[in-house]
Each structure stands twice: as structure tokens, then as C-alpha cells.
Design a protein around this motif. Structure first.
Motif, PDB file in Angstrom:
ATOM      1  N   LYS A  12       0.831  -1.201   0.000  1.00  0.00           N
ATOM      2  CA  LYS A  12       0.000   0.000   0.000  1.00  0.00           C
ATOM      3  C   LYS A  12       0.869   1.255   0.000  1.00  0.00           C
ATOM      4  N   GLY A  58      -9.890  -3.189  -1.098  1.00  0.00           N
ATOM      5  CA  GLY A  58      -9.411  -3.221  -2.471  1.00  0.00           C
ATOM      6  C   GLY A  58     -10.327  -4.063  -3.330  1.00  0.00           C
ATOM      7  N   GLU A  60      -9.015  -6.240  -5.884  1.00  0.00           N
ATOM      8  CA  GLU A  60      -8.345  -7.505  -6.097  1.00  0.00           C
ATOM      9  C   GLU A  60      -7.079  -7.515  -5.253  1.00  0.00           C
ATOM     10  N   ASP A  63      -4.145  -5.061  -5.568  1.00  0.00           N
ATOM     11  CA  ASP A  63      -4.306  -3.665  -5.165  1.00  0.00           C
ATOM     12  C   ASP A  63      -3.497  -3.311  -3.927  1.00  0.00           C
ATOM     13  N   ASN A  67       1.267   1.375  -5.953  1.00  0.00           N
ATOM     14  CA  ASN A  67       0.910   1.608  -7.351  1.00  0.00           C
ATOM     15  C   ASN A  67       1.631   2.811  -7.958  1.00  0.00           C
ATOM     16  N   ARG A 106       2.405  -8.869  -9.118  1.00  0.00           N
ATOM     17  CA  ARG A 106       1.341  -8.254  -9.916  1.00  0.00           C
ATOM     18  C   ARG A 106       0.650  -9.247 -10.841  1.00  0.00           C
TER      19      ARG A 106
END
Length: 662
Positions: A12, A58, A60, A63, A67, A106
Motif C-alpha cells: 500500500k 481493495g 483484487e 491492489d 501503485n 502483480r
């Protein structure tokens, strides 16, 4: 066990590697809105196995990976590590420190590490089971979680209580065992289908093999016949050739005709040989087919042997699971006995506390009496001291008068005779005063001694009072400790009673009936609970009575016989398992006499060892009629030969039925 540190990398908002070190006493993470408290909590829940992306705020699982921002590129994976110390005793492992790591990429790939070794999520959940540490455990309280627990349904709060009581692990093991049993049943069904299919194929293959063997026999006979035929034909041709040669020698003119016949015979022989080669080729193909069939039969035999070994392993697992279930039932019985012992200890402590309080009240009254008596004695002592002071003053006055008299006697001898009487009277008064003073002193000493004795008695009473107060304090501490034990036992008793109400240990169908099936409001009022719950048996005879009741132990008492057909129809339609219903109203009220007299070596009738309510007494008497308790199986078999109409149950749990089935 202590939470030592939390490491985050790419999780995060934690793009860089961030380490939180938790020292002794740290129990919460606080801060203003937007500082990342929820991300820390999400990291702890995620590393402990949280599988719902929605619970992590989130869409999925990818997430949770950082990012990127306007000034920083995204990261390809997220990793969180949680380190615990002092874990050897709490978790039952050989490691002092335990490090749990979870990593996600990812592309959706995820992996778990335990002390830097790859493992499964199931291993981590099993390691932290019943420790209060988990993705949904009560040890992690986020903002608003307490209010959510207080306002949640009883079923949701029960999960927290079960986690605190330490039974979540066993319920998980039970679910896993049931799942394995279901998988085992499915495997057995598949094995049965495979065995049926193989048996069907074996019959077909046996028929084909019989045909092949008959074909081989016929081909062997054909080869022998063809050989004899060729041999006979060859001999015939040789004879004809010899005859032709003789004919050629004798008849030169018939040479062409003879040559033509010979060529014709040779052509026929070549044709026969071609047919023989074709037959040999077909025989080779048949042999290859036979070999292929034999190979297939060997393969099927190997599969049958493998399935048989797999079936034996499954049977062993089923026996082990049944043993675990019996052990859990024994442990539940022992816990009920401990609760009864705690109740007896509470009653004894309450009686002792009442006796101590009564003795304390008596001592308090005695101290009050001694204090009143002491006050009276002090008043009397003060009066005696006042009298003594007056007597001493009188004595002093008389001594002064005597001195004046002597002076006056020396001064004037004329008044000696006059004053002799006065002197004698004064002397007598002085002696009386001295005697009175002596008596007063003696009385004062006696009173002083009495006062000292009273003071000693008072001090002894106060010392005894202090001892009783100490005993009372110790009793209060014992009572407090016992109350705490009682609270723990009551908590465990509540859990066990709830399990008992849900029919824990009964057949699946009986458990479903206890829960009311599809209409609890109508069916549950018609139920009187499980039959086993209404029985009171001494621990020594529990295995014997379980053997005597047999499958009837799974029965649910139904007060309304009209619902029996509906209940059993619903259980069968929904495939809920086996269920048994006990209908007391259908039980005939007959004589309680046993079939014969009790055998000499028997321990007693089974019905005499069971305490049951009046409503269920006729049913239980019918179920246990003619069942005698014996010490061992040898005695049961010996007595069964003598009394054919009786049934026998041993203390170890064996049962000999009327038909002689053990």
C-alpha cells in the motif's frame, strides 16, 4: 509469546522498507486520520492469511501493491513479515523466534514463508490456532471493532468466545476429519465403481482369452493336419513321379502328358503353400492380440492391488478418526466430573465460611464483655485508690497528733495520765488504720492482679481475633480463587452445554433434528432433547451402558409421535444422514420384572445403574430389559451359555446380544 517487529515493503503506502519494532507494553497503534494506521492493521491481517481483497479495502489482491505516484514508479510486488519471539512454549515448536512472511506479485502469484522456508497457508493457520493470533482473531481490535462485536449476532460473538476458550482448533480438526471422511466415502464409491468395471471387463477378457485358447488349439491341430496332408501329398507325388519316370522310360510317347500333370501338381502345391503362409500370418496376429490382452489383464490386476491397498489405508484413517472422537468424548466426561468436584468444594467452603463467621461473632461478643468488665474493674480500682489515699491522710494526721502529744508529755508530765487514755485510743485507731491500709493494699494488689489477668485475657482474645481474621482473610482468598475457578468452569460448562444441546457426538441426522430441520419454531418445542442427555450414569459403567444402548444412544426424544413420519421423510429427502427418534408415548407400560434372576457373577442389572426422569423411565427400562453387567467378556460368554434369554455388557464396552452376537 511477544510480537517483536513488523516489516513492510511495497505494501500500500509503504513503498520503502519500513520496520515497526514493538517493545514490551505496546498494545495499540494510534494516530491522526490518514497517517496509515489502517494500512498497518491490514498488513498484519494480510500476512496472517486474509484472502478477501474487499476486507483489505481493495478490488483484487494486487491492489495491496504500491501503485506509484507522480514522482515514483510502481513496485512489482508487496511483502510483509511478522516476527514473534518466545514462541517455543506457546506454539509448541523448537524455534525461539518465528517469522511469517507473505509475498504477492502483480501477475497474481502469491507465496508464504515460515522462517524463510516456503510453506502453505494451512501450515500458518495451524501454527497460530487457539493462540488468539489470526486474521479475524480477537487479539486485533481495529477502530469500531468493539462496537461491532457488541452489536453483532450471538453466532458471530460465539466465534470470539470459542477462540478465547481454545476450542477453535479442535472444531477445525473436526471439520477437517469430517471432510476427509466424506472424501474417503467418495473414494470408496469410486473404488467400488472401478472394481465393478474391472470385474465386468475381466469377464469379457476371460471369454476372449478362452476364444483365443480355442483358436490356438484349432490352429495347432490345423498345422498337424496340414503337415500330415503335405507329407502324404509329397509321398503321393513322389510315387507318382517314380511311376511317371517308369512310364517315361517305358512310354516315351506319353512324356508331354506326364510333364503337364507334374506342372499342374506343382502349381497346386504352390497354391496350398500360399494358403498355408496366409494362415500362418493370421496365427501370428492372433498371438499378438493374445499378448496384448494378457498385458491389459496384468495392468488391471495392478490397479486392483493398488485400490485394495488404498482401501486399507482409508480404513486405518477412519479407525484413527473414530478413536480421536472417542478420546474427545472421554475428555468431555472428565470435564463434567471436574465441574461436579468444584461444586462440592464450593459447598464445603461455604459451610466453613459460615462456621468461621459464627465463631467470629461469638469472639466479638466476648471481647465486648471483657471490655465492659475491664471498665468496671478500673472504676473499682480507682475507688480503692481513693480510699487508700484517705486512710494514708488519716494516718498522717494521727502521727502528727502523736508527735504533739509526746512533746506536750515532755513539756508537762501532769497531763500524762489524762492523755494516756487518749494515747491508747489513738494507738488503737492507728493500728486499725494501718490494718485497713494493709487490707486496702492487699485488695488493691489483688485487683491489680485481676486487672492484669483480664488484660492478658484481653490480649489473648485479641490475638485469637487476629488469627481468626487472618483465617477469615485466607478463607475469603480461597473463596475468591474458588469463585474464579467456578467462573472458568461455568464458562466451559456453558460451552459444553451448548455443544450438548446441539447434539455433539450424535449422528448427523439426529443433530439436524435437534436443530429443528427446516421449521425450528414448530419442531423444536416437540423435542425433549437427546436421549443420552437425560441419562445419569456412574463413570465406571459408562462404556458398558453405551454398549447396551448401542445405536439408541443417538436417539432424539420426540413428544409428538405424529411428527415422526414428517421428520424422517425430511431427513431422507435432504440426505442429512442417519437419525433415530424415541417416542415415549408408544412405549408399553409393562412389568419391571426381569426375565430371570440375576446371575451370581454379574455386577447387577443395567437399569439399576441408570438414573433417568420419570417420563423416560419406561422407555429406558424397555431398552435395558434383560441386560446384565459383568466384569469382562469371558464372564459374559460363560453366563450367556447358562442364560440364553439374557444380554450382557462388560465394563470395557463389549456387548453380547440375545442372538449371541458379540
Amino acid at each position: 509469546m511477544h510480537l517483536q517487529s513488523l516489516e513492510l515493503l511495497g505494501f500500500k503506502s509503504f513503498a520503502d522498507k519500513t520496520t515497526f519494532n514493538f517493545s514490551e507494553g505496546v498494545t495499540a497503534v494510534v494516530g491522526p486520520n490518514g497517517c496509515g494506521k489502517s494500512n498497518v492493521l491490514d498488513a498484519v491481517r494480510w500476512v496472517l492469511g486474509e484472502q478477501s481483497a474487499k476486507a483489505l479495502r481493495g478490488g483484487e489482491m494486487a491492489d495491496v501493491i504500491f501503485n506509484g505516484t507522480d514522482s515514483r514508479k510502481p513496485i512489482g510486488f508487496a511483502e510483509v513479515s511478522l516476527t514473534f519471539s518466545d514462541c517455543s512454549q506457546e506454539l509448541g515448536v523448537d524455534w525461539h523466534d518465528v517469522r511469517v512472511t507473505r509475498r504477492v506479485y502483480r501477475d497474481g502469484n502469491s507465496e508464504y514463508l515460515l522462517n524463510k522456508t516456503a510453506c502453505r497457508l494451512k501450515d500458518i493457520q495451524s501454527l497460530f490456532a487457539d493462540t488468539g493470533v489470526g486474521r479475524s482473531a480477537y487479539s486485533i481490535m481495529e477502530q469500531g471493532k468493539i462496537d461491532l462485536i457488541l452489536s453483532s449476532r450471538p453466532e458471530d460473538r460465539r466465534t470470539v468466545f470459542e477462540e478465547a476458550a481454545g476450542i477453535t482448533k479442535y472444531k477445525g480438526q473436526k471439520k477437517e476429519a469430517l471432510r476427509k471422511l466424506e472424501a474417503t466415502d467418495a473414494n470408496l464409491l469410486r473404488i467400488g465403481d472401478i472394481i465393478k468395471e474391472v470385474k465386468r471387463q475381466i469377464g469379457s477378457l476371460q471369454r476372449q482369452a478362452g476364444k483365443a485358447r480355442r483358436y490356438q488349439t484349432l490352429m495347432a491341430d490345423l498345422q498337424v493336419l496340414d503337415t500330415h496332408h503335405s507329407r502324404a501329398k509329397l509321398e503321393q507325388l513322389e510315387a507318382e513321379l517314380q511311376h511317371c519316370q517308369e512310364e517315361i522310360a517305358r512310354f516315351e510317347g506319353t512324356d508331354r502328358a506326364t510333364v503337364a500333370r507334374i506342372e499342374t501338381s506343382e502349381n497346386e502345391l504352390a497354391q496350398k503353400r500360399s494358403e498355408l503362409d496366409a494362415i500362418d500370418s493370421r496365427v501370428g496376429d492372433a498371438r499378438a492380440e493374445v499378448q496384448r490382452l494378457q498385458s491389459a489383464m496384468s495392468t488391471h490386476r495392478s490397479r486392483i492391488e493398488f485400490n485394495r491397498q488404498r482401501s486399507e489405508e482409508i480404513n486405518e484413517l477412519m479407525a484413527r478418526y473414530r478413536l480421536d472422537i472417542a478420546t474427545a468424548e472421554t475428555k468431555r466426561t472428565e470435564q463434567a466430573t471436574q465441574i461436579e468436584e468444584a461444586d462440592a468444594l464450593i459447598e464445603k467452603t461455604n459451610a466453613l465460611l459460615d462456621a468461621k463467621e459464627e465463631e467470629l461473632s461469638k469472639l466479638t461478643e466476648r471481647v465486648s464483655e471483657l471490655r465492659a468488665e475491664r471498665s468496671t474493674r478500673e472504676n473499682e480500682l480507682q475507688s480503692l485508690q481513693t480510699s487508700l489515699a484517705k486512710a494514708e491522710n488519716r494516718l498522717t494526721t494521727l502521727s502528727d497528733e502523736l508527735s504533739g502529744t509526746k512533746t506536750r508529755r515532755d513539756a508537762t508530765g501532769l497531763r500524762i495520765s489524762e492523755l494516756s487514755a487518749a494515747v491508747n485510743a489513738s494507738t488503737s485507731a492507728r493500728d486499725e488504720a494501718e490494718a485497713a491500709v494493709e487490707r486496702a493494699r492487699s485488695a488493691s494488689e489483688n485487683e491489680q492482679q485481676s486487672v492484669e489477668n483480664l488484660f492478658q485475657a484481653l490480649r489473648a482474645a485479641e490475638e485469637q481475633l487476629r488469627e481468626h481474621q487472618q483465617g477469615l482473610s485466607a478463607a475469603e482468598q480461597d473463596a475468591f480463587r474458588i469463585e474464579r475457578v467456578i467462573a472458568e468452569k461455568e464458562s466451559r460448562l456453558e460451552v459444553l452445554q451448548q455443544l450438548n444441546e446441539e447434539g455433539e457426538g450424535l449422528a448427523q441426522g439426529s443433530q439436524a433434528v435437534l436443530k429443528g430441520l427446516n421449521d425450528p419454531e414448530r419442531i423444536r418445542p416437540a423435542l425433549a432433547g437427546a436421549l443420552a442427555a437425560g441419562l445419569d450414569v456412574e463413570r465406571e459403567f459408562v462404556p458398558a451402558l453405551e454398549a447396551a444402548f448401542g445405536r439408541n444412544m443417538h436417539a432424539v426424544v420426540l413428544q409428538d409421535a405424529g411428527l415422526a413420519a414428517e421428520i424422517l421423510r425430511h431427513v431422507a429427502d435432504k440426505n442429512l444422514g442417519q437419525a433415530a427418534l424415541a417416542l415415549p408415548e408408544l412405549t408399553a407400560i409393562g412389568s419391571d420384572d426381569h426375565l430371570v434372576d440375576l446371575p451370581a457373577d454379574a455386577l447387577g442389572w443395567a437399569i439399576d445403574r441408570v438414573t433417568v426422569s420419570a417420563a423416560l423411565a419406561p422407555l429406558v427400562r424397555r431398552l435395558l430389559r434383560g441386560v446384565a453387567l459383568v466384569p469382562d467378556l469371558e464372564t459374559a460368554v460363560r453366563l450367556k451359555r447358562q442364560h440364553q434369554v439374557l444380554q450382557f455388557a462388560t465394563l470395557a464396552g463389549e456387548f453380547v446380544s440375545t442372538a449371541g452376537v458379540v
